[in-house]
Write an enzyme that holds these catalytic residues in place. Structure first.
Site, mmCIF file in Angstrom:
data_model
loop_
_atom_site.group_PDB
_atom_site.id
_atom_site.type_symbol
_atom_site.label_atom_id
_atom_site.label_comp_id
_atom_site.label_asym_id
_atom_site.label_seq_id
_atom_site.Cartn_x
_atom_site.Cartn_y
_atom_site.Cartn_z
ATOM 1 N N ARG A 1 10.372 40.220 -17.226
ATOM 2 C CA ARG A 1 9.304 40.477 -16.251
ATOM 3 C C ARG A 1 9.337 41.944 -15.855
ATOM 4 N NH1 ARG A 1 7.091 37.294 -10.814
ATOM 5 N NH2 ARG A 1 5.038 37.134 -11.786
ATOM 6 N N TYR B 1 13.479 45.484 -7.890
ATOM 7 C CA TYR B 1 14.899 45.127 -7.852
ATOM 8 C C TYR B 1 15.696 45.998 -8.844
ATOM 9 C CZ TYR B 1 13.026 41.444 -4.931
ATOM 10 O OH TYR B 1 12.377 40.775 -3.925
ATOM 11 N N GLY C 1 1.697 31.037 -9.154
ATOM 12 C CA GLY C 1 2.766 30.907 -8.183
ATOM 13 C C GLY C 1 2.361 30.052 -7.012
ATOM 14 N N ARG C 2 1.650 30.679 -6.057
ATOM 15 C CA ARG C 2 1.343 29.985 -4.811
ATOM 16 C C ARG C 2 0.571 28.691 -5.037
ATOM 17 N NH1 ARG C 2 -0.481 35.677 -2.404
ATOM 18 N NH2 ARG C 2 -0.938 35.858 -4.621
ATOM 19 N N GLN D 1 15.282 32.494 -14.235
ATOM 20 C CA GLN D 1 15.043 33.927 -14.001
ATOM 21 C C GLN D 1 16.331 34.566 -13.470
ATOM 22 O OE1 GLN D 1 12.667 35.689 -10.777
ATOM 23 N NE2 GLN D 1 11.438 36.743 -12.331
HETATM 24 C C1 LIG Z 1 7.280 32.481 -1.912
HETATM 25 C C2 LIG Z 1 7.277 33.405 -3.095
HETATM 26 C C3 LIG Z 1 8.476 33.733 -3.706
HETATM 27 C C4 LIG Z 1 8.498 34.577 -4.824
HETATM 28 N N1 LIG Z 1 9.684 34.810 -5.467
HETATM 29 C C5 LIG Z 1 9.698 35.464 -6.662
HETATM 30 C C6 LIG Z 1 10.875 35.516 -7.448
HETATM 31 O O1 LIG Z 1 11.928 34.936 -7.108
HETATM 32 N N2 LIG Z 1 10.816 36.204 -8.609
HETATM 33 C C7 LIG Z 1 9.681 36.843 -9.033
HETATM 34 O O2 LIG Z 1 9.686 37.473 -10.083
HETATM 35 N N3 LIG Z 1 8.535 36.772 -8.309
HETATM 36 C C8 LIG Z 1 8.513 36.082 -7.161
HETATM 37 N N4 LIG Z 1 7.329 35.924 -6.485
HETATM 38 C C9 LIG Z 1 6.082 36.452 -7.051
HETATM 39 C C10 LIG Z 1 5.366 35.374 -7.901
HETATM 40 O O3 LIG Z 1 6.102 35.091 -9.065
HETATM 41 C C11 LIG Z 1 3.953 35.829 -8.319
HETATM 42 O O4 LIG Z 1 4.044 37.054 -9.011
HETATM 43 C C12 LIG Z 1 3.015 36.013 -7.115
HETATM 44 O O5 LIG Z 1 3.123 34.932 -6.206
HETATM 45 C C13 LIG Z 1 1.568 36.167 -7.570
HETATM 46 O O6 LIG Z 1 1.130 35.013 -8.230
HETATM 47 P P1 LIG Z 1 0.141 33.942 -7.481
HETATM 48 O O7 LIG Z 1 -1.038 34.723 -6.981
HETATM 49 O O8 LIG Z 1 -0.219 32.951 -8.551
HETATM 50 O O9 LIG Z 1 0.926 33.344 -6.354
HETATM 51 C C14 LIG Z 1 7.295 35.121 -5.332
HETATM 52 C C15 LIG Z 1 6.089 34.800 -4.694
HETATM 53 C C16 LIG Z 1 6.059 33.949 -3.610
HETATM 54 C C17 LIG Z 1 4.741 33.578 -2.985
#
Ligand SMILES: Cc1cc2nc3c(=O)[nH]c(=O)nc-3n(C[C@H](O)[C@H](O)[C@H](O)COP(=O)(O)O)c2cc1C
Length: 367
Positions: free
Chosen positions: A245, A197, A336-337, A118
């Site tokens: 994205r 961003y 993600g999480r 990314q």
């Molecule tokens: C610790 C953390 C770091 C994240 N860093 C990024 C990132 O670097 N780039 C991005 O596009 N989204 C980032 N996100 C957002 C996740 O990609 C995702 O959209 C978000 O966690 C929701 O998905 P989930 O409910 O499955 O966790 C981050 C989320 C978390 C929890």
């Protein structure tokens, strides 16, 4: 648990799959890649790179452990030094960083996985502490309020508006990031156009107040994003290895404006014949409704206006994501999480095992 038997590509071999998640285990053509399943690891910043912003052996093992995903998306990776806004986020502009990422791609490929980098620039979501005392750059000098993420008491401030003649170099930095990603052995790149961003700052009226060729009308506001996409596709040489994205609803580091929907409709229309691998919803909770998107969620808005592959994301579980794929709301699910908390998420999901709950303390280790 009700199971479905899925034939694999190996003759005579079949897999027992929890019927509730079977749509996640249908293969998917993504651009020029074949994904064995539709589970994508969402990009997650870990702030674990070295002080030279190089990913480590531990980073390589962290991604390799999750290689059973249809596709891994890395943590956001900055394309130039003034794109940093958080501690120890990796970069992709020098040889050491390329060498560090090469270790990651090698380990993921050894485990049979696929991985996109990314590529990112934070724009105004930064502070002089990350910029050798410099001022963050943005489309316009619109202040950002609030405490700097992962700091005790630093406050965000007012960025410097980029001059028109500086902008092409920022577009070129994304292209250079893509060339370096290719050299590091990645299978493709995801352009981070979401979450408030730099690219997203050009796409929303709240942060883009320009009146030159880069702002003032939807046509001018989409130009930065479209030029980044075209330059990155050109640098990679195959649009099918480039994803994007997007956050059409302003939800993070910016405010929504009723005129934003028109910008995103125009952008998605312009990109529709480029042959991109996919568009990916950038949102934390895809149940969130945006008045300025005609009362739709970010995911529903993208599905309506994007004619290509859509990766959904935002507070889904394997079962709810599988249902959304079955219902045609998107084609693949980014988690993600839950993926952070469960390196073996794909194996557990396949057989219907409960997932370990995510907890923010898990961010302290790269496991
Ligand atoms: C610790 C953390 C770091 C994240 N860093 C990024 C990132 O670097 N780039 C991005 O596009 N989204 C980032 N996100 C957002 C996740 O990609 C995702 O959209 C978000 O966690 C929701 O998905 P989930 O409910 O499955 O966790 C981050 C989320 C978390 C929890």
């Amino acid at each position: 648990m009700t199971t479905t038997v899925l034939q694999t590509e190996t003759p005579g071999e079949s897999l027992q799959i929890d019927a509730a998640v079977e749509p996640l285990f249908r293969p998917l053509s993504l651009g020029s890649l074949q994904l064995p399943n539709r589970i994508v690891m969402a990009p997650m910043t870990r702030s674990m790179a070295t002080d030279e912003l190089v990913p480590t052996e531990a980073t390589a093992e962290y991604y390799a452990r999750r290689a059973a995903a249809g596709l891994l998306l890395t943590e956001a990776t900055i394309v130039r030094a003034d794109g940093q806004g958080y501690p120890n986020t990796p970069g992709i502009w020098n040889d050491e960083q390329v060498a560090g990422w090469s270790r990651v791609t090698r380990r993921v490929h050894e485990e049979g996985g696929r991985i996109f980098l990314q590529i990112w620039h934070v724009g105004r979501v930064s502070h002089p502490v990350y910029l050798d005392g410099g001022t963050p750059v943005a489309p316009s000098a619109v202040p950002l309020e609030g405490r700097v993420s992962r700091s005790e008491d630093l406050q965000y401030g007012t960025p410097r508006a980029l001059r028109g003649d500086e902008i092409p170099a920022y577009i070129e930095s994304f292209a250079e990031g893509a060339r370096n990603a290719r050299a590091a052995g990645f299978d493709g790149v995801e352009i981070h156009g979401a979450n408030g961003y730099l690219i997203d700052q050009f796409l929303h009226f709240h942060t883009n107040r320009r009146t030159d060729a880069w702002g003032g009308t939807p046509a001018a506001m989409v130009r930065f994003a479209v030029d980044v996409v075209d330059s990155v596709v050109d640098a990679w040489g195959d649009a099918g290895r480039v994803g994007l994205r997007l956050s059409p609803g302003a939800y993070f580091n910016m405010e929504g404006d009723p005129r934003d929907a028109e910008v995103f409709r125009l952008l998605l229309g312009e990109l529709s014949d480029r042959g991109l691998a996919y568009v990916h919803t950038g949102i934390f909770d895809d149940a969130m409704i945006f008045e300025e998107l005609d009362g739709a969620t970010a995911g529903a808005f993208l599905r309506e206006h994007w004619n290509g592959t859509l990766i959904g994301c935002g507070n889904y579980q394997p079962e709810t994501g599988a249902e959304a794929i079955e219902g045609g709301r998107f084609d693949a699910l980014a988690l993600g999480r839950s993926f952070l908390a469960n390196p073996d998420l794909v194996a557990k999901t396949r057989v219907g095992d409960a997932l370990r709950a995510y907890d923010a303390s898990m961010l302290e280790d790269l496991v």
